[in-house]
Design an enzyme around this catalytic site. Structure first.
Site, PDB file in Angstrom:
ATOM      1  N   CYS B  78     -16.271  38.675 -17.587  1.00 11.76           N
ATOM      2  CA  CYS B  78     -15.332  37.689 -18.018  1.00 11.76           C
ATOM      3  C   CYS B  78     -14.928  37.441 -19.338  1.00 11.76           C
ATOM      4  CB  CYS B  78     -17.125  36.388 -17.925  1.00 11.76           C
ATOM      5  SG  CYS B  78     -15.707  35.115 -18.022  1.00 11.76           S
ATOM      6  N   ILE B  79     -14.089  37.073 -18.765  1.00 12.84           N
ATOM      7  CA  ILE B  79     -13.073  37.493 -20.393  1.00 12.84           C
ATOM      8  C   ILE B  79     -12.996  36.668 -21.727  1.00 12.84           C
ATOM      9  CG2 ILE B  79     -10.642  36.098 -19.661  1.00 12.84           C
ATOM     10  CD1 ILE B  79      -9.114  37.865 -21.102  1.00 12.84           C
TER      11      ILE B  79
END
Lengths: 134, 130, 102
Positions: B78-79
């Site tokens: 997840c960024i």
């Protein structure tokens, strides 16, 4: 894309760990996928939507106002467990006033928080297709 | 069956990544498909290539990386969680003006939508965390 | 719709296990993994709760986690089934959904 029943289960208090904040980020993103989304607040998760949160003393951002935006994304099924509140000496009055506007009912403001007892919560969980817990 | 797995804790600190690895191997062995593995919270640390555990310990990040190579798995970090915790691929490091990247082969960085999409596409979604 | 509830917390330390038992429906399955494996043992403060759950639910424990904590399978509550990771996978197939009690 198919529509599924998604439930996000919140069982932890905010700020002590990052789960509540990052859970909320997932919930907001889920709104873009037009799924049947509901949230469960059980055990210490009920503190996430407590009113009057003040984080000035701990150096963290107060993100509680973001819960108020959920209604704008049509996320309006926030199930709060009665027994979890009672065990903690809380009532519905201790929670934020979270609402949504029903466009099919002349934009009437309706409550997003649904107080349910433990047996009802179990029944709602049993209907879900994807349960993501934090 | 098609699975999406979500891993929410970092390697070594908590057993969840070990459990998820064993689960993924067992599922693949039975002929199931792992549609996506999504790493969130401190789970993003499963994607660093700069881990150097003692020689007699397992190498969790490498094991994920190798499993991905063998089975063409989609491992997504997840960024938003990665930015907080200092996990960067080359593009992201450049965008953020960082002097290094640290993501291991087989992982990619993407948005939270990948988790929801994974939940929609998979027959089963499992969460491993603390 | 049957659900597989996955618990990974010791019932002696956290309320997650108790909360899981309070929310699992008849016909559901409960799998104890990681630290929750210690809850599978008989004659503990918690074993009566598991025995009660067994009346209308199936209860499993991940054998690797039990063994890792020094517990042999002859110690587990009658009616609780030990499974390996392949058995864990089968449980996710046999149930329609899963919920992790973190």
């Amino acid at each position: 894309m198919a529509t599924k029943k998604f439930m996000f289960v919140n069982r932890k208090a905010p700020y002590g760990t990052v789960y509540a904040l990052e859970s909320l980020e997932v919930v907001l993103i889920s709104a873009a996928f037009e799924q049947d989304v509901s949230l469960a607040f059980i055990d210490d998760g009920v503190y996430q939507i407590a009113k009057g949160q003040d984080t000035t003393g701990i150096g963290q951002k107060n993100f509680s106002a973001t819960y108020k935006a959920l209604g704008d994304y049509e996320i309006n099924k926030l199930y709060v467990e009665k027994e979890s509140l009672e065990e903690r000496g809380l009532t519905l009055d201790d929670l934020m006033d979270l609402t949504w506007e029903d466009e099919d009912d002349d934009y009437e403001e309706k409550p997003s928080i649904h107080l349910v007892d433990r047996a009802d919560m179990a029944g709602i969980m049993a209907q879900q297709e994807v349960v993501i817990s934090f | 069956m098609k699975y999406t797995l979500m891993i929410n804790e970092g390697p070594y600190q908590h057993q969840s990544s070990d459990t998820a690895l064993q689960f993924a191997r067992a599922a693949l062995e039975k002929g199931h498909e792992i549609y996506r593995v999504f790493f969130y919270h401190d789970g993003v640390n499963n994607g660093t290539r700069l881990s150097a555990p003692p020689q007699d310990d397992r190498q969790i990040q490498k094991e994920w990386s190798e499993l991905a190579k063998q089975h063409d798995l989609d491992l997504v970090i997840c960024i938003a969680a990665a930015q907080r915790r200092g996990l960067m691929d080359a593009d992201e490091a450049k965008r953020q003006g960082m002097d290094a990247d640290n993501i291991i082969e087989g992982f990619r960085i993407s948005g939270l939508g990948q988790l929801i999409e994974g939940g929609i596409q998979a027959d089963r979604t499992l969460v491993f965390g603390d | 719709m049957a659900m597989l509830h996955i618990v990974n917390k010791s019932p002696f330390e956290r309320v997650a296990f108790e909360s899981c038992l309070n929310h699992a429906s008849a016909g559901d399955s409960i799998l104890m993994i990681e630290d929750a494996a210690v809850g599978a043992v008989k004659n503990t403060r918690f074993s009566e709760s598991i025995e009660a759950a067994l009346k209308d639910k199936s209860v499993y424990v991940l054998s690797g986690d039990l063994a890792a904590r020094g517990l042999s399978e002859d110690r587990i509550i009658t009616g609780v089934t030990a499974v390996d990771y392949a058995g864990f996978v089968d449980l996710t197939v046999d149930n329609d959904t899963t919920q992790s009690w973190l």
